[in-house]
Design a protein around this motif. Sequence first.
Motif, PDB file in Angstrom:
ATOM      1  N   SER A  17      40.981  35.926  24.020  1.00 14.11           N
ATOM      2  CA  SER A  17      41.416  34.445  23.891  1.00 14.11           C
ATOM      3  C   SER A  17      42.050  34.711  24.997  1.00 14.11           C
ATOM      4  O   SER A  17      42.524  33.469  26.831  1.00 14.11           O
ATOM      5  N   GLY A  18      43.826  35.637  25.025  1.00  8.91           N
ATOM      6  CA  GLY A  18      44.620  35.338  25.384  1.00  8.91           C
ATOM      7  C   GLY A  18      44.526  36.241  26.841  1.00  8.91           C
ATOM      8  O   GLY A  18      44.836  35.506  28.574  1.00  8.91           O
ATOM      9  N   TYR A  19      43.405  37.136  27.679  1.00  6.47           N
ATOM     10  CA  TYR A  19      43.487  37.681  29.041  1.00  6.47           C
ATOM     11  C   TYR A  19      42.208  36.397  29.607  1.00  6.47           C
ATOM     12  O   TYR A  19      42.677  36.015  30.761  1.00  6.47           O
ATOM     13  N   ARG A  20      41.395  36.217  29.187  1.00  6.08           N
ATOM     14  CA  ARG A  20      40.599  35.114  29.968  1.00  6.08           C
ATOM     15  C   ARG A  20      40.717  34.167  30.177  1.00  6.08           C
ATOM     16  O   ARG A  20      40.441  33.521  30.978  1.00  6.08           O
ATOM     17  N   ASP A  21      41.969  33.531  29.169  1.00  2.00           N
ATOM     18  CA  ASP A  21      42.788  32.338  29.536  1.00  2.00           C
ATOM     19  C   ASP A  21      43.596  32.350  30.748  1.00  2.00           C
ATOM     20  O   ASP A  21      44.018  31.434  31.129  1.00  2.00           O
ATOM     21  N   GLN A  22      44.005  33.410  31.363  1.00  2.00           N
ATOM     22  CA  GLN A  22      45.049  33.976  32.059  1.00  2.00           C
ATOM     23  C   GLN A  22      44.352  35.007  33.250  1.00  2.00           C
ATOM     24  O   GLN A  22      44.977  35.258  33.210  1.00  2.00           O
ATOM     25  N   HIS A  23      43.336  35.090  33.175  1.00  5.77           N
ATOM     26  CA  HIS A  23      43.174  36.244  33.840  1.00  5.77           C
ATOM     27  C   HIS A  23      43.463  36.160  34.648  1.00  5.77           C
ATOM     28  O   HIS A  23      43.357  37.114  36.113  1.00  5.77           O
ATOM     29  N   ARG A  24      43.622  34.857  36.058  1.00  4.69           N
ATOM     30  CA  ARG A  24      44.007  34.715  37.562  1.00  4.69           C
ATOM     31  C   ARG A  24      45.104  35.604  37.471  1.00  4.69           C
ATOM     32  O   ARG A  24      45.812  36.044  38.640  1.00  4.69           O
ATOM     33  N   ARG A  25      46.585  34.742  36.664  1.00  7.00           N
ATOM     34  CA  ARG A  25      47.585  35.086  35.961  1.00  7.00           C
ATOM     35  C   ARG A  25      47.652  36.779  36.005  1.00  7.00           C
ATOM     36  O   ARG A  25      48.801  37.597  36.709  1.00  7.00           O
ATOM     37  N   TRP A  26      46.847  37.427  35.425  1.00  2.63           N
ATOM     38  CA  TRP A  26      46.838  38.333  35.154  1.00  2.63           C
ATOM     39  C   TRP A  26      46.513  39.757  36.498  1.00  2.63           C
ATOM     40  O   TRP A  26      47.097  40.656  37.255  1.00  2.63           O
TER      41      TRP A  26
END
Length: 208
Positions: A17-26
């Motif tokens: 969830s968290g990584y998938r939703d914000q992978h571009r930010r990571w």
Amino acid sequence: MPEFAALLRGYGRFRSSGYRDQHRRWETLAEGQEPPVMIIGCCDSRVDPATIFDTVPGQAFILRNVANLVPPFEQGGGLHGVSAALEFAVTKLEVKHIVVMGHGACGGISAALAGHGEPDRIFIDKWIGLLDSARDKVLEQAPEDPQHALELEGVKVSLDNLRTFPFVAEREAAGRLKLHGCWFAIAEGTLYELDEKAGQFAPVPEAA
């Protein structure tokens, strides 16, 4: 061990969830960090700054230690983990704000009130010795709740000590850095902010 397994399950939820939703930010964060805020909080498991301030990765440079303390500036002596983190945040990351956040039911504050001399406190006694003068001041005033009073006073001590660091004092005087004091009530879930001129803490409005 079930406790560690629970952490790994949490990692699984992050990946799905968290990584998938914000992978571009990571992906962007992997190239470097530019947090505008440094938060100095207690390592108590109940007062996670990222949770209380609802931050996202990269938003805050967080340093946690016993009783959210900042030692005064000094160049000699032993290792200076807090000072090193502070120097990096201010001179390299160029944070614009430093927040010192105390909290209710702080074990470090309880230890400071209990005094020194317990045989199993090899490192804690010296660390909480930073609060000796503040503790004596609080006890002289004989407040109804000395624990709470010293928790608030401890935030002020750390703010005063921050200003003994030349790179902090210079940037604050130039208006490039602002210092803030806060205290979090665990049971209420309420954050209080320090008005340094008045010397008083007041609840932060929920719509702030």
